[in-house]
Motif scaffolding. Structure first.
Motif, PDB file in Angstrom:
ATOM      1  N   LEU A   1      -0.051   0.910   2.579  1.00 19.83           N
ATOM      2  CA  LEU A   1      -1.206   0.559   1.766  1.00 19.83           C
ATOM      3  C   LEU A   1      -2.413   0.323   2.666  1.00 19.83           C
ATOM      4  O   LEU A   1      -3.490   0.870   2.448  1.00 19.83           O
ATOM      5  CB  LEU A   1      -0.862  -0.719   0.998  1.00 19.83           C
ATOM      6  N   GLN A   2      -2.186  -0.481   3.697  1.00 19.05           N
ATOM      7  CA  GLN A   2      -3.250  -0.814   4.639  1.00 19.05           C
ATOM      8  C   GLN A   2      -3.753   0.431   5.375  1.00 19.05           C
ATOM      9  O   GLN A   2      -4.955   0.668   5.470  1.00 19.05           O
ATOM     10  CB  GLN A   2      -2.716  -1.853   5.640  1.00 19.05           C
ATOM     11  N   SER A   3      -2.817   1.249   5.872  1.00 13.06           N
ATOM     12  CA  SER A   3      -3.220   2.402   6.691  1.00 13.06           C
ATOM     13  C   SER A   3      -3.870   3.502   5.863  1.00 13.06           C
ATOM     14  O   SER A   3      -4.656   4.300   6.373  1.00 13.06           O
ATOM     15  CB  SER A   3      -2.025   2.956   7.472  1.00 13.06           C
ATOM     16  N   SER A   4      -3.566   3.522   4.557  1.00 15.18           N
ATOM     17  CA  SER A   4      -4.189   4.539   3.711  1.00 15.18           C
ATOM     18  C   SER A   4      -5.528   4.049   3.154  1.00 15.18           C
ATOM     19  O   SER A   4      -6.124   4.688   2.292  1.00 15.18           O
ATOM     20  CB  SER A   4      -3.251   4.923   2.567  1.00 15.18           C
ATOM     21  N   GLY A   5      -5.969   2.893   3.620  1.00 12.04           N
ATOM     22  CA  GLY A   5      -7.258   2.364   3.193  1.00 12.04           C
ATOM     23  C   GLY A   5      -7.209   1.599   1.878  1.00 12.04           C
ATOM     24  O   GLY A   5      -8.243   1.262   1.312  1.00 12.04           O
ATOM     25  N   GLY A   6      -5.990   1.333   1.404  1.00  4.50           N
ATOM     26  CA  GLY A   6      -5.850   0.570   0.163  1.00  4.50           C
ATOM     27  C   GLY A   6      -6.080  -0.910   0.415  1.00  4.50           C
ATOM     28  O   GLY A   6      -6.132  -1.357   1.553  1.00  4.50           O
ATOM     29  N   THR A   7      -6.200  -1.667  -0.652  1.00  2.00           N
ATOM     30  CA  THR A   7      -6.401  -3.099  -0.505  1.00  2.00           C
ATOM     31  C   THR A   7      -5.066  -3.829  -0.458  1.00  2.00           C
ATOM     32  O   THR A   7      -4.116  -3.428  -1.128  1.00  2.00           O
ATOM     33  CB  THR A   7      -7.249  -3.663  -1.666  1.00  2.00           C
ATOM     34  N   VAL A   8      -4.989  -4.881   0.344  1.00  2.00           N
ATOM     35  CA  VAL A   8      -3.804  -5.732   0.329  1.00  2.00           C
ATOM     36  C   VAL A   8      -4.158  -7.072  -0.324  1.00  2.00           C
ATOM     37  O   VAL A   8      -3.433  -8.054  -0.187  1.00  2.00           O
ATOM     38  CB  VAL A   8      -3.194  -5.944   1.744  1.00  2.00           C
ATOM     39  N   ASN A   9      -5.276  -7.075  -1.050  1.00  2.00           N
ATOM     40  CA  ASN A   9      -5.694  -8.246  -1.816  1.00  2.00           C
ATOM     41  C   ASN A   9      -4.625  -8.578  -2.856  1.00  2.00           C
ATOM     42  O   ASN A   9      -4.237  -7.711  -3.647  1.00  2.00           O
ATOM     43  CB  ASN A   9      -7.039  -7.939  -2.492  1.00  2.00           C
ATOM     44  N   LYS A  10      -4.186  -9.823  -2.848  1.00  2.00           N
ATOM     45  CA  LYS A  10      -3.060 -10.229  -3.709  1.00  2.00           C
ATOM     46  C   LYS A  10      -3.280  -9.876  -5.177  1.00  2.00           C
ATOM     47  O   LYS A  10      -2.397  -9.309  -5.831  1.00  2.00           O
ATOM     48  CB  LYS A  10      -2.812 -11.734  -3.564  1.00  2.00           C
ATOM     49  N   LYS A  11      -4.444 -10.220  -5.694  1.00  2.00           N
ATOM     50  CA  LYS A  11      -4.745  -9.999  -7.115  1.00  2.00           C
ATOM     51  C   LYS A  11      -4.681  -8.510  -7.460  1.00  2.00           C
ATOM     52  O   LYS A  11      -4.124  -8.121  -8.488  1.00  2.00           O
ATOM     53  CB  LYS A  11      -6.138 -10.549  -7.410  1.00  2.00           C
ATOM     54  N   GLN A  12      -5.245  -7.683  -6.580  1.00  2.00           N
ATOM     55  CA  GLN A  12      -5.283  -6.244  -6.857  1.00  2.00           C
ATOM     56  C   GLN A  12      -3.917  -5.586  -6.692  1.00  2.00           C
ATOM     57  O   GLN A  12      -3.564  -4.710  -7.470  1.00  2.00           O
ATOM     58  CB  GLN A  12      -6.333  -5.573  -5.979  1.00  2.00           C
ATOM     59  N   VAL A  13      -3.162  -6.029  -5.694  1.00  2.00           N
ATOM     60  CA  VAL A  13      -1.812  -5.477  -5.532  1.00  2.00           C
ATOM     61  C   VAL A  13      -0.974  -5.844  -6.750  1.00  2.00           C
ATOM     62  O   VAL A  13      -0.217  -5.021  -7.264  1.00  2.00           O
ATOM     63  CB  VAL A  13      -1.142  -5.992  -4.240  1.00  2.00           C
ATOM     64  N   LYS A  14      -1.151  -7.068  -7.235  1.00  2.00           N
ATOM     65  CA  LYS A  14      -0.395  -7.520  -8.401  1.00  2.00           C
ATOM     66  C   LYS A  14      -0.666  -6.615  -9.607  1.00  2.00           C
ATOM     67  O   LYS A  14       0.230  -6.309 -10.382  1.00  2.00           O
ATOM     68  CB  LYS A  14      -0.792  -8.966  -8.727  1.00  2.00           C
ATOM     69  N   GLN A  15      -1.914  -6.179  -9.750  1.00  2.00           N
ATOM     70  CA  GLN A  15      -2.274  -5.286 -10.853  1.00  2.00           C
ATOM     71  C   GLN A  15      -1.830  -3.854 -10.595  1.00  2.00           C
ATOM     72  O   GLN A  15      -1.318  -3.181 -11.473  1.00  2.00           O
ATOM     73  CB  GLN A  15      -3.798  -5.295 -11.062  1.00  2.00           C
ATOM     74  N   GLN A  16      -2.047  -3.373  -9.366  1.00  2.00           N
ATOM     75  CA  GLN A  16      -1.799  -1.963  -9.066  1.00  2.00           C
ATOM     76  C   GLN A  16      -0.340  -1.649  -8.728  1.00  2.00           C
ATOM     77  O   GLN A  16       0.124  -0.547  -8.966  1.00  2.00           O
ATOM     78  CB  GLN A  16      -2.705  -1.513  -7.907  1.00  2.00           C
ATOM     79  N   ASP A  17       0.355  -2.620  -8.147  1.00  2.00           N
ATOM     80  CA  ASP A  17       1.744  -2.375  -7.752  1.00  2.00           C
ATOM     81  C   ASP A  17       2.577  -3.633  -7.970  1.00  2.00           C
ATOM     82  O   ASP A  17       3.018  -4.265  -7.017  1.00  2.00           O
ATOM     83  CB  ASP A  17       1.789  -1.942  -6.273  1.00  2.00           C
ATOM     84  N   PRO A  18       2.766  -4.003  -9.245  1.00  2.00           N
ATOM     85  CA  PRO A  18       3.503  -5.239  -9.528  1.00  2.00           C
ATOM     86  C   PRO A  18       4.916  -5.256  -8.936  1.00  2.00           C
ATOM     87  O   PRO A  18       5.417  -6.313  -8.559  1.00  2.00           O
ATOM     88  CB  PRO A  18       3.538  -5.300 -11.060  1.00  2.00           C
ATOM     89  N   GLU A  19       5.515  -4.088  -8.825  1.00  2.00           N
ATOM     90  CA  GLU A  19       6.860  -3.997  -8.241  1.00  2.00           C
ATOM     91  C   GLU A  19       6.847  -4.455  -6.774  1.00  2.00           C
ATOM     92  O   GLU A  19       7.727  -5.200  -6.339  1.00  2.00           O
ATOM     93  CB  GLU A  19       7.353  -2.546  -8.331  1.00  2.00           C
ATOM     94  N   LEU A  20       5.840  -4.014  -6.043  1.00  4.85           N
ATOM     95  CA  LEU A  20       5.716  -4.412  -4.637  1.00  4.85           C
ATOM     96  C   LEU A  20       5.501  -5.921  -4.522  1.00  4.85           C
ATOM     97  O   LEU A  20       6.155  -6.587  -3.714  1.00  4.85           O
ATOM     98  CB  LEU A  20       4.559  -3.656  -3.967  1.00  4.85           C
TER      99      LEU A  20
END
Length: 58
Positions: free
Chosen positions: A18-37
């Motif tokens: 996620l980090q290396s592909s330029g995605g966010t590791v922001n908790k709130k956004q990960v929770k929305q975008q990848d709840p499984e993770l």
């Protein structure tokens, strides 16, 4: 209880990806975008921040 579908090593590698592909590791956004993770991360680590530290991102 929710099914945990990722192993702890998979959690770490997905966070790093996620980090290396330029995605966010922001908790709130990960929770929305990848709840499984998020669910899996919180199963293995006491907090999202701990998971990020384990992935050497903090």
């Amino acid at each position: 209880m929710m099914d945990i579908t990722l192993g702890s090593d998979e959690v770490i590698s997905r966070i790093r990806q996620l980090q290396s592909s330029g995605g966010t590791v922001n908790k709130k956004q990960v929770k929305q975008q990848d709840p499984e993770l998020m669910r899996s991360a919180l199963h293995y680590f006491p907090s999202w921040e701990h998971a990020l530290k384990s992935a050497d991102l903090l």
